[in-house]
Design an enzyme around this catalytic site. Sequence first.
Site, PDB file in Angstrom:
ATOM      1  N   CYS A 146     -14.929   7.633   3.121  1.00 31.96           N
ATOM      2  CA  CYS A 146     -14.601   7.897   2.385  1.00 31.96           C
ATOM      3  C   CYS A 146     -12.924   7.764   1.990  1.00 31.96           C
ATOM      4  O   CYS A 146     -12.425   7.400   0.544  1.00 31.96           O
ATOM      5  CB  CYS A 146     -15.961   7.544   1.177  1.00 31.96           C
ATOM      6  SG  CYS A 146     -16.583   8.951   1.659  1.00 31.96           S
TER       7      CYS A 146
ATOM      8  N   HIS B  36     -13.943   8.964  -6.095  1.00 38.28           N
ATOM      9  CA  HIS B  36     -13.265   9.654  -5.346  1.00 38.28           C
ATOM     10  C   HIS B  36     -12.112   9.876  -6.103  1.00 38.28           C
ATOM     11  O   HIS B  36     -11.056   9.205  -6.153  1.00 38.28           O
ATOM     12  CB  HIS B  36     -13.330   9.575  -4.195  1.00 38.28           C
ATOM     13  CG  HIS B  36     -14.190  10.070  -3.418  1.00 38.28           C
ATOM     14  ND1 HIS B  36     -16.008  10.258  -3.594  1.00 38.28           N
ATOM     15  CD2 HIS B  36     -15.205  10.426  -1.821  1.00 38.28           C
ATOM     16  CE1 HIS B  36     -16.419  11.007  -2.781  1.00 38.28           C
ATOM     17  NE2 HIS B  36     -15.641  10.613  -1.205  1.00 38.28           N
TER      18      HIS B  36
END
Lengths: 338, 338
Positions: free
Chosen positions: A130, A243
């Site tokens: 990710c 994120h």
Amino acid sequence: MSKTYNVAVVGVTGAVGQTTLKLLAERNFPVASLKVFASQRSAGKKVTFRGEELIIEAVGPDSFEGIDIALFSAGSEQSREYAPRAVKAGAVVVDKSSAFRMEPDVPLVVPEINGAALAGHKGIVSCPNCTSIVTVMPLKPLHDAGTLRRVIATSYQAVSGAGVNGIADLEQEMRAWANGEAIKPTHFQHQIAFNVIPHIDSFAEDGYTGEETKLVNEVRKILDAPELPVSPTTVRVPVFTAHSIAVNAETETKVSVEQARRAFDAFPGLKVWDDPAQNRYPMPVEVEGKDDCYVGRIREDFSTANALNFWVVGDQLRKGAALNGIQIAEDMIKRGLI
Amino acid sequence: MSKTYNVAVVGVTGAVGQTTLKLLAERNFPVASLKVFASQRSAGKKVTFRGEELIIEAVGPDSFEGIDIALFSAGSEQSREYAPRAVKAGAVVVDKSSAFRMEPDVPLVVPEINGAALAGHKGIVSCPNCTSIVTVMPLKPLHDAGTLRRVIATSYQAVSGAGVNGIADLEQEMRAWANGEAIKPTHFQHQIAFNVIPHIDSFAEDGYTGEETKLVNEVRKILDAPELPVSPTTVRVPVFTAHSIAVNAETETKVSVEQARRAFDAFPGLKVWDDPAQNRYPMPVEVEGKDDCYVGRIREDFSTANALNFWVVGDQLRKGAALNGIQIAEDMIKRGLI
């Protein structure tokens, strides 16, 4: 009628699996039939897809008969055991674990960047980590504009990057705090509530974590820049989803802030939110639930020649995992590879 | 009997003021008398010092008669108005605001690093910004070991860096969340609960925030390295106390990880917590309430020659503000400057 496919989702109870199910419906993925798999523990439980109840099956050696596309997000161990069986049974596997990412004959793909690499697949395609995906999205247009020379990436990673247990840990710690009780971590190495933990995945001899080394290797492979110097620091923060990465990027030829902004803005899957006067820059709470990655705080790095600082945020369950996996499958269909 | 001093604390109701009061007692600072000042709003309220109740006075033009040492943490505006008056009245001012930091005849001091600069004081000594102090603590021994060539600093800053209102904002947002209510920010530009905000202080034309520019200028002044290239990114995180900074530092001559570790460990006010095998590295929840700054995650940066990555955490109310201010006063006493 356009073609439809028999799809399997492996690891459907996880954070990425749940998002995969949601996105298959949201994007009208051409599903003929859908099978949902998880561990023995979840077998018999139900999930809903397009208003229909599906019974979760325990994944096993014979799970993949008749499956065209298998979307794996059950962890490396399960992928190592079952992905080759799925391929043998005739399925294309899109694997979100780290199991095969660095194997030379497995394409590691972010479709907007290196969809062309899909042509070389041997049955398994890997979806990058990710943090790698969110970081590499703005790096690609910058690489095209000025050729990257060095990248320093410092992350602020959400707890859902560690799956449903990560979410549960932050939730229960925060509820304990609100109730005046002692905070006891259940999943992370340390308390994550009101804390930041500079440790994701396990440590290697050189002092870097697995997450950091993945970032280096995967960015290089996706950009087809095997020698690109990348310096990583990855940190867990008490955020549920999305994120954020502070990126410092040096290029061979100078790319101005204006040129970078235009290059970012023109790149598919990337949007620029960069209006300091309006307090406008990407943040996790605003990016959660969105498909695109968002770049802001674009500014010249005055500490060296040809360098920029910027800040990129992406929903790591979507673009960082489930969405990117489905986009890989969609791209393969478009390219006639499935 | 050793000498004692008439001390004034200006801004006693703030987060730094409260910590100053606590530390004056904790450290047995040689207080003959203590006056506590705040804005008109808090006048008449009481604080406790060494078991004694003190009545808060509104600061005014005649507040500093007979004061030897005035510790200011009431913000730049108050410092600009009252610090010169305190000096005129015969006091030495240790100012924690940004008002005078960059003035050439005002020493900007972290005693472990450049206490010698105190000798040049003209009545006012400035205490650096909290992030600058925590960042510069490990930079100094590294500079001595290999001469810094470039620094990239990326911060994870606690809400108490924004004062008591910052603390209150995070608290009330988290309580709202726990009660299932909508989260409404009261102090920060955006929600800070479960979020990170890449924006501290106001933006300048070049895209950097005031906090970022302070970091560059102050690190240069403290290290007496006026041209040192520093590239800053400062970010607010949902942590109550203690700032963390991911630092990438290049040096003219190579400093190995082992040499850096020894240099950090030998430096006063700095401790090394760096044992990955034991999940040991500095984190805000463990550093809160401690006087020293803690360094960990020390590793070679393989992306360029002569560079290291490391992670430093410091209680920004203590070493980042109140403690450093008191240490300045203690150092001035030791040097016979007060």
